[in-house]
Structures are given as C-alpha cells and as structure tokens.
Scaffold this motif. Structure first.
Motif, PDB file in Angstrom:
ATOM      1  N   UNK A  41     -48.784 -16.198 -24.415  1.00 31.76           N
ATOM      2  CA  UNK A  41     -47.821 -17.250 -24.126  1.00 31.76           C
ATOM      3  C   UNK A  41     -48.328 -18.045 -22.936  1.00 31.76           C
ATOM      4  N   UNK A  42     -48.373 -19.362 -23.075  1.00 34.64           N
ATOM      5  CA  UNK A  42     -48.795 -20.227 -21.967  1.00 34.64           C
ATOM      6  C   UNK A  42     -47.703 -20.179 -20.894  1.00 34.64           C
ATOM      7  N   UNK A  43     -48.122 -19.953 -19.653  1.00 29.76           N
ATOM      8  CA  UNK A  43     -47.173 -19.838 -18.544  1.00 29.76           C
ATOM      9  C   UNK A  43     -46.519 -21.184 -18.223  1.00 29.76           C
ATOM     10  N   UNK A  44     -47.134 -22.286 -18.613  1.00 27.89           N
ATOM     11  CA  UNK A  44     -46.592 -23.605 -18.270  1.00 27.89           C
ATOM     12  C   UNK A  44     -45.750 -24.209 -19.391  1.00 27.89           C
ATOM     13  N   UNK A  45     -46.266 -24.221 -20.611  1.00 29.79           N
ATOM     14  CA  UNK A  45     -45.530 -24.873 -21.704  1.00 29.79           C
ATOM     15  C   UNK A  45     -44.769 -23.881 -22.589  1.00 29.79           C
ATOM     16  N   UNK A  46     -44.963 -22.591 -22.375  1.00 31.79           N
ATOM     17  CA  UNK A  46     -44.256 -21.521 -23.087  1.00 31.79           C
ATOM     18  C   UNK A  46     -44.584 -21.439 -24.576  1.00 31.79           C
ATOM     19  N   UNK A  56     -56.980 -19.749 -20.664  1.00 34.52           N
ATOM     20  CA  UNK A  56     -57.615 -19.192 -19.477  1.00 34.52           C
ATOM     21  C   UNK A  56     -56.622 -18.264 -18.811  1.00 34.52           C
ATOM     22  N   UNK A  57     -57.074 -17.063 -18.464  1.00 27.29           N
ATOM     23  CA  UNK A  57     -56.200 -16.129 -17.771  1.00 27.29           C
ATOM     24  C   UNK A  57     -56.316 -16.390 -16.276  1.00 27.29           C
ATOM     25  N   UNK A  58     -55.179 -16.662 -15.652  1.00 30.92           N
ATOM     26  CA  UNK A  58     -55.111 -16.903 -14.213  1.00 30.92           C
ATOM     27  C   UNK A  58     -54.192 -15.829 -13.649  1.00 30.92           C
ATOM     28  N   UNK A  59     -54.782 -14.856 -13.003  1.00 24.69           N
ATOM     29  CA  UNK A  59     -54.004 -13.700 -12.557  1.00 24.69           C
ATOM     30  C   UNK A  59     -53.539 -12.923 -13.770  1.00 24.69           C
ATOM     31  N   UNK A  60     -52.246 -12.700 -13.865  1.00 23.71           N
ATOM     32  CA  UNK A  60     -51.686 -11.983 -15.010  1.00 23.71           C
ATOM     33  C   UNK A  60     -51.151 -12.931 -16.070  1.00 23.71           C
ATOM     34  N   UNK A  61     -51.256 -14.231 -15.840  1.00 25.17           N
ATOM     35  CA  UNK A  61     -50.685 -15.221 -16.769  1.00 25.17           C
ATOM     36  C   UNK A  61     -51.789 -15.977 -17.498  1.00 25.17           C
ATOM     37  N   UNK A  62     -51.414 -16.530 -18.646  1.00 23.02           N
ATOM     38  CA  UNK A  62     -52.327 -17.311 -19.461  1.00 23.02           C
ATOM     39  C   UNK A  62     -51.892 -18.766 -19.445  1.00 23.02           C
ATOM     40  N   UNK A  63     -52.865 -19.690 -19.424  1.00 23.40           N
ATOM     41  CA  UNK A  63     -52.592 -21.128 -19.445  1.00 23.40           C
ATOM     42  C   UNK A  63     -53.453 -21.737 -20.546  1.00 23.40           C
ATOM     43  N   UNK A  64     -52.850 -22.568 -21.395  1.00 23.25           N
ATOM     44  CA  UNK A  64     -53.580 -23.173 -22.512  1.00 23.25           C
ATOM     45  C   UNK A  64     -54.421 -24.349 -22.020  1.00 23.25           C
ATOM     46  N   UNK A  65     -55.365 -24.755 -22.831  1.00 30.08           N
ATOM     47  CA  UNK A  65     -56.291 -25.826 -22.480  1.00 30.08           C
ATOM     48  C   UNK A  65     -55.560 -27.150 -22.273  1.00 30.08           C
TER      49      UNK A  65
END
Length: 101
Positions: A41-46, A56-65
């Motif tokens: 699950x993208x941490x920003x757009x859900x 991209x995994x940033x810490x424990x969260x994932x962020x989409x391109x």
C-alpha cells in the motif's frame, strides 16, 4: 431428447456450473494468498499496488513511483514557492500599509 434422465454419476448443468465457480474461486483465493506478499500500500495515495508498479520502501512504508514523481516535482519547485510566498507577504504588508494611510 429432453425427457431422458441424466446418466448416473453426471451432475445437472447448474450443479456443474456451481461446482466450477466454487473451484475457480478457491483457486483464485490460493493465488491471492500467494501473491499478497508482493502487494504493498502506498503511504501517500493509499493505493494497493502489485510488484509490476515500481515502489520504493522508505523506512517501514512503501511509496509508489507516481507519488515519488509528484514529490520530486514539488521539491524541485520549492525555491520558487518560497520566493512567491515572500512576494505575497511583502504585497500584503504594502497593501495593509497603504490602506492605513
């Protein structure tokens, strides 16, 4: 012939269709359980994205391109935003100063 009974051991067409649907559903559930480790699950757009979409995994969260691109564009234009904010503040001060006179 329509009046002939079904041969012994064969299920009626509706029952066959129901059994096939249940079997396909179970097969799909197994596939989903196997593939969920590749879903994030993208941490920003859900949005829930599969491994085909770069993340991209940033810490424990994932962020989409897509979110990373938007964030990069925002950071690249950060200096311009700051200049516009300073200009806006200066204009507001000038307007308030002119109105008080």
């Amino acid at each position: 012939m329509d009046g002939d009974p079904e041969p012994p051991g064969s299920a009626p067409p509706e029952r066959k269709r129901l059994l096939r649907t249940i079997t396909e559903g179970k097969r799909f559930e197994g596939y989903v359980e196997q593939q969920t480790r590749d879903m994030h699950t993208c941490a920003l757009c859900q949005r829930i994205l599969y491994r085909k979409t770069p993340m991209k995994q940033i810490g424990a969260r994932w962020v989409c391109i897509d979110c990373l691109k938007s964030l990069k564009e925002a950071l690249d234009s950060l200096e311009q935003w700051e200049q516009m904010a300073l200009l806006h503040d200066k204009l507001e001060q000038d307007v308030h100063g002119a109105l008080k006179r």
